[in-house]
Structure formats: C-alpha cells, structure tokens
Design a protein around this motif. Structure first.
Motif, short mmCIF file in Angstrom:
data_model
loop_
_atom_site.label_atom_id
_atom_site.label_comp_id
_atom_site.label_asym_id
_atom_site.label_seq_id
_atom_site.Cartn_x
_atom_site.Cartn_y
_atom_site.Cartn_z
N MET A 43 -96.83 -115.74 -47.79
CA MET A 43 -95.92 -114.60 -47.65
C MET A 43 -95.64 -114.36 -46.17
SD MET A 43 -96.44 -110.69 -48.97
CE MET A 43 -96.24 -111.13 -50.68
N PRO A 44 -94.39 -114.20 -45.80
CA PRO A 44 -94.05 -113.96 -44.39
C PRO A 44 -94.67 -112.65 -43.88
CG PRO A 44 -92.08 -114.47 -45.68
CD PRO A 44 -93.22 -114.29 -46.64
N PHE A 45 -95.01 -112.66 -42.59
CA PHE A 45 -95.67 -111.50 -42.00
C PHE A 45 -94.85 -110.23 -42.13
CE2 PHE A 45 -97.62 -114.98 -39.29
CZ PHE A 45 -98.81 -114.99 -39.99
N ASP A 46 -93.52 -110.33 -41.99
CA ASP A 46 -92.69 -109.11 -42.07
C ASP A 46 -92.74 -108.48 -43.46
OD1 ASP A 46 -91.19 -111.20 -43.15
OD2 ASP A 46 -89.29 -110.45 -42.38
N LYS A 47 -93.03 -109.27 -44.48
CA LYS A 47 -93.17 -108.71 -45.84
C LYS A 47 -94.55 -108.08 -46.04
CE LYS A 47 -89.69 -111.15 -48.39
NZ LYS A 47 -88.60 -110.82 -47.57
N LEU A 48 -95.53 -108.50 -45.25
CA LEU A 48 -96.88 -107.95 -45.36
C LEU A 48 -97.03 -106.62 -44.63
CD1 LEU A 48 -99.06 -111.15 -44.96
CD2 LEU A 48 -98.84 -109.74 -47.00
N LYS A 49 -96.23 -106.41 -43.59
CA LYS A 49 -96.39 -105.20 -42.77
C LYS A 49 -96.27 -103.91 -43.58
CE LYS A 49 -95.40 -106.90 -38.16
NZ LYS A 49 -94.54 -106.79 -36.97
N PRO A 50 -95.26 -103.75 -44.46
CA PRO A 50 -95.21 -102.50 -45.23
C PRO A 50 -96.40 -102.34 -46.16
CG PRO A 50 -93.18 -103.79 -45.53
CD PRO A 50 -94.10 -104.59 -44.66
#
Length: 151
Positions: A1-8
């Motif tokens: 999973m891309p990091f930007d999707k993990l941030k939220p």
C-alpha cells in the motif's frame, strides 16, 4: 500500500484517545507490518536515559528476545547515540548488528524526537534484501512525528 494511503489510517489510529499510547502504537505497528510487504517486523523502542537502554514498548511480527538494548549496541543502540536515521541494506555487512531472526536481511531505524530530544525510535526488519528507500525514511519520520504528538 502506498505511503500516502497509509497516512490517514495512521492519523485515525493515533487520534483514538480511548486507548493508551502503547495500544495505539501497537496498532500502528500492525498496520505497517500488514500493509507494506517488506516490513516483516515493526517496533517502537523507548530510551531509559538513566540506564542508557532502549525498551521495546510496541511491536508487530514475531516476538523478539531483544526487549532491552543497551545504547551503542546493534542498529537501534547506535541510533540512540547518533540521533540519525540508519538504513542497513545488508545486515550481514554490519559488525555491530544484533540478529533477531535468521530471516532478517535489512533494517531501518528512525529516531523519534519529542521536544527536540531523541526519546526512542521505530525499528523495521525486512526479510527482503535492500528494500528501503528515501521514501521509507520520510514516511517513517512522519509516523514518528505523529506518535510524538500523543506522548
């Protein structure tokens, strides 16, 4: 999973003040370990300055015997003293490495700062050789900033 999707998802976990900080950090470890294919073990160690040791407070992955690490020993212990990120592409090439598992091939350790002081770190072990990039470093620095805010 891309990091930007993990941030939220990290933000949501850490915002849940009905749980202790340790419970939330464990959930972050579990999220990272299950969402990023080459993050095989994820843990947070915190410093005991008086004893000059690091203590494992939250993790996801196989249990480890290394729940207390002296400053200066292994990758984590070196980060406790250097206050700098340490990315190890090949753990076999490191003379001051503490083996946690025969399967670990690479490690990344990012210091966790609170009010400008290194109070701990996030430690990631990988069974994949040389998987970590600058993007991992920036993401894990961001995770640590978010964790520091709840401590």
């Amino acid at each position: 999973m891309p990091f930007d999707k993990l941030k939220p998802r990290v933000t949501t976990i850490l915002a849940n003040d009905r749980e202790t900080a340790e419970q939330r950090m464990t959930e972050v470890c579990e999220l990272l370990q299950t969402s990023i294919g080459y993050y095989d073990w994820v843990g947070f160690y915190f410093a005991n300055e008086a004893e000059r040791t690091l203590h494992l407070k939250a993790f996801a992955g196989e249990p480890t015997d290394h729940t207390v690490i002296p400053f200066g020993k292994g990758i984590c212990g070196q980060v406790a003293e250097s206050n700098k990120n340490f990315v190890v592409a090949d753990v076999k090439a490191q003379t001051n490495y503490i083996a946690c598992s025969i399967y670990v091939k690479a490690e990344i350790v990012i210091p966790l700062f609170k009010d400008g002081k290194n109070i701990g770190q996030i430690d990631i072990d990988s069974h994949t050789a040389d998987p970590f990039s600058e993007e991992d470093e920036r993401f894990l620095e961001w995770v640590n900033e978010q964790v520091a805010a709840i401590l």
